[in-house]
Design an enzyme around this catalytic site. Structure first.
Site, PDB file in Angstrom:
ATOM      1  N   GLU A  83      12.088  -1.978  10.424  1.00  0.00           N
ATOM      2  CA  GLU A  83      12.662  -3.064   9.638  1.00  0.00           C
ATOM      3  C   GLU A  83      12.996  -4.217  10.582  1.00  0.00           C
ATOM      4  OE1 GLU A  83      13.070  -3.034   6.298  1.00  0.00           O
ATOM      5  OE2 GLU A  83      12.251  -1.009   6.160  1.00  0.00           O
ATOM      6  N   TYR A 143       2.527   7.812   5.822  1.00  0.00           N
ATOM      7  CA  TYR A 143       3.079   7.672   7.174  1.00  0.00           C
ATOM      8  C   TYR A 143       4.531   8.145   7.245  1.00  0.00           C
ATOM      9  CZ  TYR A 143      -1.137   4.991   8.105  1.00  0.00           C
ATOM     10  OH  TYR A 143      -2.440   4.591   8.248  1.00  0.00           O
ATOM     11  N   ASN A 182       0.853  -1.194   0.000  1.00  0.00           N
ATOM     12  CA  ASN A 182       0.000   0.000   0.000  1.00  0.00           C
ATOM     13  C   ASN A 182       0.891   1.247   0.000  1.00  0.00           C
ATOM     14  OD1 ASN A 182      -1.913   1.988   0.315  1.00  0.00           O
ATOM     15  ND2 ASN A 182      -2.959   0.976   2.018  1.00  0.00           N
TER      16      ASN A 182
END
Length: 159
Positions: free
Chosen positions: A140, A131, A124
């Site tokens: 991560e 964001y 997305n």
């Protein structure tokens, strides 16, 4: 476009459920929604609400929502989890998403939490960019882990 951001009310839950179902279609899981209006009413508006909902209203229609709840971090204490931020597809790009997002962050400050957390699908890109541009970090090395109902039943029934 004129809209207001306000706390969600019990009478908003039928429209909230429609937005949840719209999100499920967008996320390629059209049959995944099991929650009902009755569930939303029971869990969000009972003696001990499990979530808080902010809605964006335009022309007497709920066109966006942000659903949050508290979590507890062993490192940070109480945190706010943003479960979903949804804007009706036809209303995206109007500022409603940012207004809901700001309201969630304002709520977190009002609640004096040290962290707001949420998940975003890696495919997305508009949401990821939204964001990241707000100053949020995508962690991560962390992966979301879930046990669905079938797995839960199988695990618990093991001897």
């Amino acid at each position: 476009m004129d809209y207001i951001i306000r706390d969600g009310l019990a009478e908003d839950m039928p429209q909230v459920l429609l937005l949840i179902e719209e999100l499920a279609i967008f996320e390629k899981e059209p049959n995944a929604v099991d929650v009902t209006v009755e569930d939303l009413l029971k869990e969000g508006f009972g003696d001990k609400p499990l979530f808080h909902c902010f809605v964006a209203e335009a022309n007497d229609e709920i066109v966006g929502l942000a659903l949050v709840y508290f979590r507890f971090s062993t490192w940070k204490g109480r945190t706010v989890h943003l479960e979903d931020l949804i804007v009706r597809e036809s209303k995206r790009g109007t500022g409603i998403g940012m207004a809901l997002y700001k309201r969630v962050m304002q709520y977190a400050k009002e609640q004096e939490v040290k962290r707001v957390e949420w998940n975003v699908l890696d495919w997305n890109k508009p949401a990821v960019d939204f964001y990241l541009n707000s100053g949020a970090k995508i962690l991560e090395g962390w992966q979301v882990v879930q046990m669905d109902e079938k797995g839960l039943n199988a695990f618990v029934s093991k001897k």
